[in-house]
Design a protein around this motif. Structure first.
Motif, PDB file in Angstrom:
ATOM      1  N   LEU A   1      -0.964   4.258 -13.071  1.00  0.00           N
ATOM      2  CA  LEU A   1      -0.337   4.753 -14.308  1.00  0.00           C
ATOM      3  C   LEU A   1      -0.696   6.210 -14.359  1.00  0.00           C
ATOM      4  O   LEU A   1       0.070   7.088 -14.640  1.00  0.00           O
ATOM      5  CB  LEU A   1      -1.087   4.044 -15.553  1.00  0.00           C
ATOM      6  N   TRP A   2      -1.905   6.525 -13.651  1.00  0.00           N
ATOM      7  CA  TRP A   2      -2.149   8.072 -13.817  1.00  0.00           C
ATOM      8  C   TRP A   2      -0.907   8.623 -12.560  1.00  0.00           C
ATOM      9  O   TRP A   2      -0.769   9.556 -13.070  1.00  0.00           O
ATOM     10  CB  TRP A   2      -3.545   8.445 -12.969  1.00  0.00           C
ATOM     11  N   PHE A   3      -0.960   8.101 -11.655  1.00  0.00           N
ATOM     12  CA  PHE A   3       0.181   8.664 -10.798  1.00  0.00           C
ATOM     13  C   PHE A   3       1.514   9.017 -11.326  1.00  0.00           C
ATOM     14  O   PHE A   3       2.268  10.024 -11.130  1.00  0.00           O
ATOM     15  CB  PHE A   3       0.328   7.717  -9.485  1.00  0.00           C
TER      16      PHE A   3
ATOM     17  N   TRP B   1      -2.298   9.188   0.229  1.00  0.00           N
ATOM     18  CA  TRP B   1      -2.503   7.521   0.111  1.00  0.00           C
ATOM     19  C   TRP B   1      -2.327   7.338   1.439  1.00  0.00           C
ATOM     20  O   TRP B   1      -3.040   6.225   2.098  1.00  0.00           O
ATOM     21  CB  TRP B   1      -1.538   7.053  -1.014  1.00  0.00           C
TER      22      TRP B   1
ATOM     23  N   SER C   1       8.450   3.001  -7.339  1.00  0.00           N
ATOM     24  CA  SER C   1       7.700   2.362  -8.068  1.00  0.00           C
ATOM     25  C   SER C   1       7.256   0.947  -7.459  1.00  0.00           C
ATOM     26  O   SER C   1       5.910   0.333  -7.423  1.00  0.00           O
ATOM     27  CB  SER C   1       7.909   2.124  -9.530  1.00  0.00           C
TER      28      SER C   1
ATOM     29  N   GLY D   1      -4.479   1.263 -13.443  1.00  0.00           N
ATOM     30  CA  GLY D   1      -4.649   2.677 -13.932  1.00  0.00           C
ATOM     31  C   GLY D   1      -4.510   3.826 -12.847  1.00  0.00           C
ATOM     32  O   GLY D   1      -3.939   4.613 -13.358  1.00  0.00           O
ATOM     33  N   LEU D   2      -4.782   3.491 -11.622  1.00  0.00           N
ATOM     34  CA  LEU D   2      -4.333   4.612 -10.671  1.00  0.00           C
ATOM     35  C   LEU D   2      -2.738   4.804 -10.649  1.00  0.00           C
ATOM     36  O   LEU D   2      -2.467   5.974 -10.740  1.00  0.00           O
ATOM     37  CB  LEU D   2      -4.941   4.121  -9.182  1.00  0.00           C
TER      38      LEU D   2
ATOM     39  N   ARG E   1       2.154   9.105 -14.566  1.00  0.00           N
ATOM     40  CA  ARG E   1       2.258  10.127 -15.560  1.00  0.00           C
ATOM     41  C   ARG E   1       2.156  11.769 -14.800  1.00  0.00           C
ATOM     42  O   ARG E   1       2.790  12.741 -15.264  1.00  0.00           O
ATOM     43  CB  ARG E   1       0.978  10.080 -16.102  1.00  0.00           C
ATOM     44  N   ARG E   2       1.255  11.727 -13.748  1.00  0.00           N
ATOM     45  CA  ARG E   2       1.058  12.843 -12.842  1.00  0.00           C
ATOM     46  C   ARG E   2       2.419  13.410 -12.435  1.00  0.00           C
ATOM     47  O   ARG E   2       2.882  14.760 -12.035  1.00  0.00           O
ATOM     48  CB  ARG E   2       0.117  12.652 -11.885  1.00  0.00           C
ATOM     49  N   TYR E   3       3.162  12.465 -11.700  1.00  0.00           N
ATOM     50  CA  TYR E   3       4.413  12.816 -11.056  1.00  0.00           C
ATOM     51  C   TYR E   3       5.784  12.634 -11.608  1.00  0.00           C
ATOM     52  O   TYR E   3       6.796  12.698 -10.944  1.00  0.00           O
ATOM     53  CB  TYR E   3       4.180  12.261  -9.284  1.00  0.00           C
ATOM     54  N   ARG E   4       5.458  11.851 -12.554  1.00  0.00           N
ATOM     55  CA  ARG E   4       6.940  11.479 -13.163  1.00  0.00           C
ATOM     56  C   ARG E   4       7.416  12.653 -13.850  1.00  0.00           C
ATOM     57  O   ARG E   4       6.791  13.366 -14.693  1.00  0.00           O
ATOM     58  CB  ARG E   4       6.873  10.316 -14.142  1.00  0.00           C
TER      59      ARG E   4
END
Lengths: 155, 671
Positions: free
Chosen positions: A120-122, B279, B354, A117-118, A124-127
């Protein structure tokens, strides 16, 4: 054959003999049940089946008990239940799939899910599939010169 | 002598307090003389801790049995090397060694940075000295190594001889394993201290990462070496052939290794793209805290382990230290979030970036699962009121799939391009490694192997090996074409141009070899038999015979060994002499197994003892396929790590890239 300087030590060595029958309790049938029971000797994290200390104060009597109950015709589950009744749930090598025991496997799964989930959030946030502007011929030439210059430094 | 030792520790403790105060006041009031004074205090702390360590070692070597520590962990009959290693054989001595290593690291950091990083050095010094003060407090007031034996608190007693070191620790790897592991554990404080210093002073850029990169790699290497030496010790000494038993203390050493491995990967994202700054700070801090937590776990008695030190009153102090330092770190990170903003966006889900994210997820998932499993008996008792065991089968069930996913990503990462991979790019890069993987699995199945995880693991090993070899191959061919070098010089040139990248690939190759070794565990065979001297028994392709039993003694122990002859197809294969020892002082029996090591499998014989009535030797015999690959993998990992430490021939000024625009016309190749 040889002579020991200290015969008391020889006696000591003789005193550390194994019970004669300890190796008899390492059969496939005993291992099958023993692999589901934890060795509670406190010195290892093995099961009753895989504890390799032949004279272990927990796994040897446990194997003997398993052998005795198997001889009497007891089913595997019944033997295991007997251990749980005597020792509590800690007798099991793996947490049971009931009560708080479920948390043993659920927590890592939830953690991985939270991690995904983290990510995915990352994403979405940074893509930002960038829309890049077209460059003029002059700009392209400048960058090509820069590339040539940097490559020439590698030689 | 004991007074000088105790006084040195007390003085060192006072000086650490001074160093902390002088650093902070010096930075706050901008008084350079105070900062320099604090750094000189660090040098003095090192001197004092060295004096205390030297005195304890001297007492152990000369047998000063007035000291409780010497009487408990040394004796006259022990060889000199084990008298020395008794320094870290017990709680008090090992904490003194912790202090010595920490003081040495602090000294090196201070000397290295006399003219560099002046703005952050006060905070680096403070962080290191706060930790030093905590550990010195433990040995100054709670578990002092220089306590003397006395009668009713009056006269000092010399007991004449000591109990000796635990016989299981009287083995050569145990002379190297604890110091190596401690060098890893303690070393993580350096990147952590620089990260905090950089955070507090809001340093521009990522200077703390560039400054501590080598520290992080060296520390990681020490930690890896320590873990592997421990595994080697367990395999050769404990008599059951296991190199990893998921014991809480083993797990404690593995946890910071996992987070630091994640850090070493994700830090590349910060270097190249200015991403994942928060991070990386979380990872470097977690690694340091897990090191302290591991030290707490082995010394507090919170979990039962054969490796743990005796229970002592230091546990609550560790909890307090961890709570305070974690709280301060979290507050610092939260207060600096604006300074830690990402500098670049992520352009595609299918990209090298990724793969680093998923690599981190898997490493952290493994870390969490192991931590959870280790503490679950304690947690279940506290919450549900009943202790629930979590043993090796659970750890294997959870960690084997995680490990294989990690192995898969090890292969995938290099195949993905930075920024984004196109379908064409994926097809071209993945085709042959995937064919190699499928062919390996099919070939193994044709040979009758059906163990799912073993098949998958060995298939993935082929996949990753293919990707690594092709990376070297492509780079080497390009250099050969460009510079006209022959093959080997071209490989060296390629590696030298980007030592971290290609050294990293070699480290990955070492990990692949270890996975080959782990896969062998699926095919272990064993038997336990009680045989007459001269009788034979079969195991796998071997026929094993006990041909004689011998006895003897030396000053330290009495021994009995079995002469075991192994044949294959009737032809002599090996003669092994597994031994049982009983140490005179502790009267503790210890097995010294005999191993015939080969690349394909080890024949492992343990002489368990003599039957009490039959007086026949009891032999535990094992065949462990592929175990040697684990140890060989370590040497490859070591080689790769050392290459990573070599400065690259080409400085990567162009490491960070950005898309400035796209040309509308065909661009000819550069000259």
């Amino acid at each position: 054959m040889f002579r020991l300087r200290n015969s008391a030590l020889a006696l000591l060595l003789a005193g550390y003999c194994l019970a004669q029958s300890s190796s008899q309790y390492v059969t496939p049938e005993i291992r099958r049940v023993g692999s589901k029971l934890a060795c509670l000797c406190g010195a290892c994290k093995n099961t009753v089946a895989t504890c390799q200390m032949l004279e272990c104060h927990y796994s040897l009597p446990a194997r003997q008990t398993i052998a005795k109950l198997q001889k009497e015709g007891a089913a595997d589950d019944k033997i295991i239940d007997g251990f749980v009744q005597r020792e509590g749930k800690k007798a099991l090598a793996e947490p049971p799939n009931e009560g708080f025991g479920i948390m043993a496997i659920a927590a890592p799964v939830l953690a991985v899910a939270a991690g995904l989930g983290l990510i995915l959030w990352f994403l979405r946030r940074y893509r930002q599939p960038g829309v890049v502007p077209a460059m003029t011929d002059e700009e392209v030439r400048q960058y090509q010169d820069q590339i040539d210059k940097e490559f020439s430094k590698l030689d | 002598m004991e007074n000088i030792g105790a006084l040195s520790i007390l003085l060192a403790f006072c000086l650490t307090i001074f160093a902390i105060a002088a650093s902070l006041v010096g930075a706050w009031k901008k008084k350079p003389f105070l900062i320099v004074s604090a750094e000189r205090a660090v040098i003095c702390v090192w001197g004092l801790v060295t004096v205390a360590s030297g005195l304890l070692i001297y007492a152990l070597m000369t047998g000063d049995y007035r000291l409780a520590y010497v009487a408990a962990h040394s004796n006259k009959a022990m060889p000199m090397i084990y008298k020395f290693s008794a320094w870290w054989g017990g709680q008090e001595g090992s904490l003194l060694m912790w202090n010595f290593i920490l003081a040495t690291y602090a000294l090196v950091v201070v000397l290295q940075n006399r003219r560099k990083h002046r703005a952050i050095m006060p905070y680096v010094t403070t962080t290191m000295m706060v930790t030093q003060a905590f550990f010195l407090m433990l040995i100054a007031f709670l578990v002092p190594p220089f306590q003397v034996l006395s009668t009713g608190g009056k006269a000092i007693v010399d007991v004449g001889d000591g109990q000796g070191l635990n016989p299981l620790l009287q083995y050569w790897t145990m002379v190297i394993h604890p110091p190596t592991l401690y060098l890893g554990y303690v070393g993580y404080i350096v990147p952590f201290a620089f990260a905090l210093g950089s955070l507090i002073t809001r340093q521009p850029g990522d200077s703390w990462i560039f400054t501590t990169r080598r520290w992080a790699i060296v520390t990681w290497l020490f930690q890896s070496t320590g873990i592997l030496l421990g595994a080697g010790w367990a395999y050769s000494v404990l008599g059951w052939g296991g190199y990893w038993g998921w014991d809480p203390v083993e797990n404690a050493s593995f946890l910071p290794w996992l987070t630091s491995t994640a850090f070493l990967h994700s830090v590349t994202m910060q270097e190249k793209k200015g991403m994942m700054k928060v991070w990386n700070l979380v990872l470097v801090a977690s690694t340091f805290f897990l090191c302290i937590f591991g030290t707490f776990l082995t010394r507090s008695g919170i979990v039962s382990s054969v490796h743990a030190f005796a229970q002592s009153p230091i546990g609550p102090y560790f909890v307090a230290f961890l709570t305070v330092t974690i709280a301060i770190t979290i507050l610092l990170i939260l207060s600096r979030l604006d300074y830690l903003k990402s500098e670049a966006p992520l352009e595609s889900v299918v990209s090298r970036e990724s793969s680093f994210l998923f690599n981190n997820l898997i490493l952290l998932a493994s870390c969490f699962a192991i931590l959870w499993g280790t503490l679950f008996p304690v947690i279940s008792e506290a919450i549900a009121g009943e202790k629930i065991s979590v043993d090796a089968p659970w750890f294997n069930r959870v960690n084997v799939p995680i490990g294989l996913a990690l192995l898969f990503l090890t292969g995938v990462g290099p195949l993905l391009a930075w920024r984004r991979s196109t379908p064409d790019n994926l097809k071209r890069n993945f085709l042959w490694p995937t064919i190699g993987m499928v062919a390996t699995i099919a070939g193994l199945m044709a040979f009758g192997i059906s163990h799912f995880y073993a098949l998958l693991s060995l298939g993935l090993c082929t996949f990753v090996t293919w990707t690594i070899v092709s990376e070297f191959w492509k780079g080497t061919m390009a250099i050969r074409q460009k510079d006209g070098l022959s093959f080997v010089p071209a490989v060296i040139e390629l590696t030298h141009r980007n030592t971290r990248r290609y050294g990293g690939y070699i480290v990955h190759m070492g990990i692949v070899m270890m996975f080959i070794g782990f896969s062998g565990a699926a095919f272990n065979q064993d038997t336990t038999v009680e045989v007459k001297v001269g009788d034979k028994f079969p195991l796998g392709r071997y026929e094993i015979k006990v041909s004689d039993i011998k006895m003897g003694q030396n000053e330290n122990y009495i021994w009995q060994n079995a002469i075991v002859e192994a044949t294959v197809d009737g032809k002599p294969f090996a003669t092994l002499t597994p031994e049982r020892r009983i140490y005179e002082k502790s009267q503790q029996p210890v097995s010294m197994v005999a191993i015939k090591r080969q690349l394909n499998e080890d024949l492992y014989i343990n002489f368990a003892g003599m039957g009490s009535e039959s007086q026949r030797p009891t032999i535990q015999a094992y065949v462990f396929p592929l175990v040697s690959w684990i140890w060989a993998g370590y040497w490859v990992l070591l080689f790769g790590s050392l290459i990573c430490l070599v400065p690259a021939k080409v400085k990567m000024q162009y490491a960070r890239t950005e898309v400035v625009g796209v040309s509308t016309k065909h661009v000819p190749a550069t000259k």
